[in-house]
Scaffold this motif. Structure first.
Motif, mmCIF file in Angstrom:
data_model
loop_
_atom_site.group_PDB
_atom_site.id
_atom_site.type_symbol
_atom_site.label_atom_id
_atom_site.label_comp_id
_atom_site.label_asym_id
_atom_site.label_seq_id
_atom_site.Cartn_x
_atom_site.Cartn_y
_atom_site.Cartn_z
ATOM 1 N N UNK A 187 0.796 -1.265 -0.098
ATOM 2 C CA UNK A 187 0.165 0.003 0.059
ATOM 3 C C UNK A 187 0.845 1.383 0.090
ATOM 4 N N UNK A 188 1.936 1.163 0.664
ATOM 5 C CA UNK A 188 2.850 2.563 0.902
ATOM 6 C C UNK A 188 3.557 2.595 -0.424
ATOM 7 N N UNK A 189 3.638 1.470 -0.917
ATOM 8 C CA UNK A 189 4.638 1.601 -2.318
ATOM 9 C C UNK A 189 3.681 2.039 -3.630
ATOM 10 N N UNK A 190 2.439 2.119 -3.096
ATOM 11 C CA UNK A 190 1.455 2.847 -4.262
ATOM 12 C C UNK A 190 1.472 1.582 -5.340
ATOM 13 N N UNK A 191 1.200 0.423 -4.978
ATOM 14 C CA UNK A 191 1.119 -0.485 -6.124
ATOM 15 C C UNK A 191 -0.204 -0.332 -7.031
ATOM 16 N N UNK A 192 0.167 -0.381 -8.269
ATOM 17 C CA UNK A 192 -0.924 -0.363 -9.292
ATOM 18 C C UNK A 192 -1.132 -1.690 -10.392
ATOM 19 N N UNK A 193 -2.261 -1.701 -10.874
ATOM 20 C CA UNK A 193 -2.378 -2.826 -11.956
ATOM 21 C C UNK A 193 -1.534 -2.545 -12.919
ATOM 22 N N UNK A 194 -0.820 -3.782 -13.462
ATOM 23 C CA UNK A 194 -0.262 -3.761 -14.572
ATOM 24 C C UNK A 194 1.368 -3.437 -14.237
ATOM 25 N N UNK B 202 13.313 0.192 -11.155
ATOM 26 C CA UNK B 202 13.058 1.155 -12.436
ATOM 27 C C UNK B 202 13.235 2.560 -11.639
ATOM 28 N N UNK B 203 13.536 3.335 -12.809
ATOM 29 C CA UNK B 203 13.682 4.927 -12.336
ATOM 30 C C UNK B 203 12.557 5.277 -11.507
ATOM 31 N N UNK B 204 12.876 6.098 -10.547
ATOM 32 C CA UNK B 204 11.573 6.476 -9.702
ATOM 33 C C UNK B 204 10.869 5.279 -9.177
ATOM 34 N N UNK B 205 11.321 4.333 -8.899
ATOM 35 C CA UNK B 205 10.668 3.051 -8.456
ATOM 36 C C UNK B 205 10.413 3.093 -6.797
ATOM 37 N N UNK B 206 9.576 2.142 -6.588
ATOM 38 C CA UNK B 206 9.069 2.081 -5.151
ATOM 39 C C UNK B 206 9.626 0.731 -4.413
ATOM 40 N N UNK B 207 10.431 1.087 -3.159
ATOM 41 C CA UNK B 207 10.873 -0.286 -2.424
ATOM 42 C C UNK B 207 10.245 -0.139 -1.038
ATOM 43 N N UNK B 208 9.763 -1.394 -0.513
ATOM 44 C CA UNK B 208 9.257 -1.558 0.677
ATOM 45 C C UNK B 208 10.056 -2.600 1.565
ATOM 46 N N UNK B 209 10.486 -2.307 2.525
ATOM 47 C CA UNK B 209 11.418 -3.404 3.226
ATOM 48 C C UNK B 209 11.041 -3.321 4.556
ATOM 49 N N UNK B 210 11.075 -4.958 4.984
ATOM 50 C CA UNK B 210 10.925 -4.928 6.311
ATOM 51 C C UNK B 210 11.949 -5.054 7.412
ATOM 52 N N UNK B 211 13.230 -5.237 6.708
ATOM 53 C CA UNK B 211 14.878 -5.348 7.438
ATOM 54 C C UNK B 211 15.631 -4.293 6.953
ATOM 55 N N UNK B 212 15.610 -3.444 7.829
ATOM 56 C CA UNK B 212 16.775 -2.272 7.377
ATOM 57 C C UNK B 212 17.655 -1.678 8.511
ATOM 58 N N UNK B 213 17.923 -2.795 9.536
ATOM 59 C CA UNK B 213 18.904 -2.302 10.535
ATOM 60 C C UNK B 213 20.226 -2.315 10.422
ATOM 61 N N UNK C 216 12.125 5.709 -3.817
ATOM 62 C CA UNK C 216 11.403 5.957 -2.614
ATOM 63 C C UNK C 216 11.594 4.626 -1.806
ATOM 64 N N UNK C 217 11.973 4.709 -0.512
ATOM 65 C CA UNK C 217 12.136 3.589 0.276
ATOM 66 C C UNK C 217 11.220 3.627 1.429
ATOM 67 N N UNK C 218 10.615 2.666 1.784
ATOM 68 C CA UNK C 218 9.332 2.641 2.751
ATOM 69 C C UNK C 218 9.899 1.531 3.776
#
Length: 328
Positions: A139-146, A234-245, A259-261
């Motif tokens: 959701x935070x990575x703004x996933x979209x169809x396609x 990709x350029x201007x891509x979105x990354x969500x991570x659960x492990x960033x310590x 964008x890193x979430x």
């Protein structure tokens, strides 16, 4: 009530069966008779690290975060649950919140939802923490169809849910795995598998995106694997991570404008911050599950409440495939 408690932190043998006071109902909460709970990485970290982990409870403590069970009592101000309702949630097992390794748990009503009707208690108990995490990240990575979506670790607890949710949201889903069993599960859940041991990032980016990179990456492996995510994005891509310590060079993210979430789903419990979001997500997930778009993968071995130590060992062994569930 019967509970497995720890009087000190350490190895999996620290759990002790005890008879402790059944929680009293209080406003805004429900008392749930626990049918099942499941093991998450954070449960084992708390057990091992104790005070070295800021979110750990003080000993003696009842651990366990996830649960499914039946509402036995409803506190003042709770109108959306009734005695006899079958519910699931993630509502304890850290700081000041007693957990689910017991016959009953007192749960904030904001943190739970009605259990999916087409899942057993055993199945539903496997979902809350990992499913909320996966949903929040996408959701935070703004996933979209396609979109082309890459899930790192698609056979793991969070990853196998993120993979299915990404498909539900209409994405073209790809996922990394490291062995035949993992790859087979990824394919069975509807994603194209990538063997990270035999394929370089550049190879699979070229193969699956013609070199453009993935629009959204859900990285449930994290750590230094984030550098692979930066490379694969990709350029201007979105990354969500659960492990960033960790400390990490963000240059790769900078030059792509990524964008890193960072997803840390325990925040609502730890800080009493927007807890209703978790209940709302669990309700949405129940609808998705009942419509046939999502299912938990469970480890072939099952455990009783008294065998929680063995369940932690099974989780830590890495030999299982799917969530480790404990029947209470």
């Amino acid at each position: 009530m019967k509970a497995m408690i720890i009087n000190q932190f350490g190895d999996s043998n620290v759990f002790t069966l005890a008879d402790i006071a059944k929680p009293d109902i209080k406003a805004g909460h429900v008392l749930v008779q626990v049918a099942a709970t499941s093991v998450n990485a954070v449960d084992t970290m708390i057990r091992q690290m104790g005070p070295d982990l800021p979110l750990s409870p003080a000993a003696p403590a009842v651990l366990g975060m996830d649960f499914a069970g039946t509402v036995e009592a409803v506190g003042e101000g709770v109108s959306h649950f009734a005695v006899g309702d079958e519910v699931y949630g993630c509502a304890g097992g850290l700081t000041h919140l007693p957990g689910s390794l017991a016959e009953y748990i007192l749960a904030d009503a904001k943190l739970i939802a009605l259990k999916p009707k087409n899942l057993s208690m055993h199945e539903a108990a496997a979902l809350p923490l990992v499913a909320i995490t996966a949903y929040e990240g996408l959701d935070r990575a703004q996933i979209k169809p396609g979109q082309n979506v890459l899930v790192h670790g698609g056979s793991g607890g969070v990853g196998h849910i993120a993979l299915q949710l990404a498909r539900y949201f209409g994405a073209n889903v790809f996922s990394t795995g490291g062995g035949d069993k993992q790859m087979a599960l990824i394919e069975a859940l509807g994603a194209s598998s990538i063997n990270y041991k035999t394929e370089t990032v550049a190879d699979y980016v070229q193969k699956h995106t013609q070199g453009a990179g993935f629009d959204v990456i859900f990285d449930s492996v994290g750590g230094t694997n984030l550098l692979n995510s930066f490379e694969a994005a990709a350029l201007n891509g979105q990354i969500a991570t659960t492990v960033s310590l960790l400390e990490l060079d963000l240059s790769g993210a900078h030059f792509k404008g990524l964008s890193l979430h960072v997803v840390f789903m325990l925040i609502p419990m730890l800080h009493d911050h927007k807890r209703e979001a978790h209940g709302n997500i669990l309700a949405k997930l129940a609808d998705i599950i009942e419509a046939g778009h999502l299912r938990p993968v469970l480890d072939e071995q099952t455990f009783s409440l008294e065998e929680v130590g063995k369940a932690h060992d099974r989780f830590a062994s890495g030999q299982g495939l799917g969530k480790v569930v404990i029947d209470v």
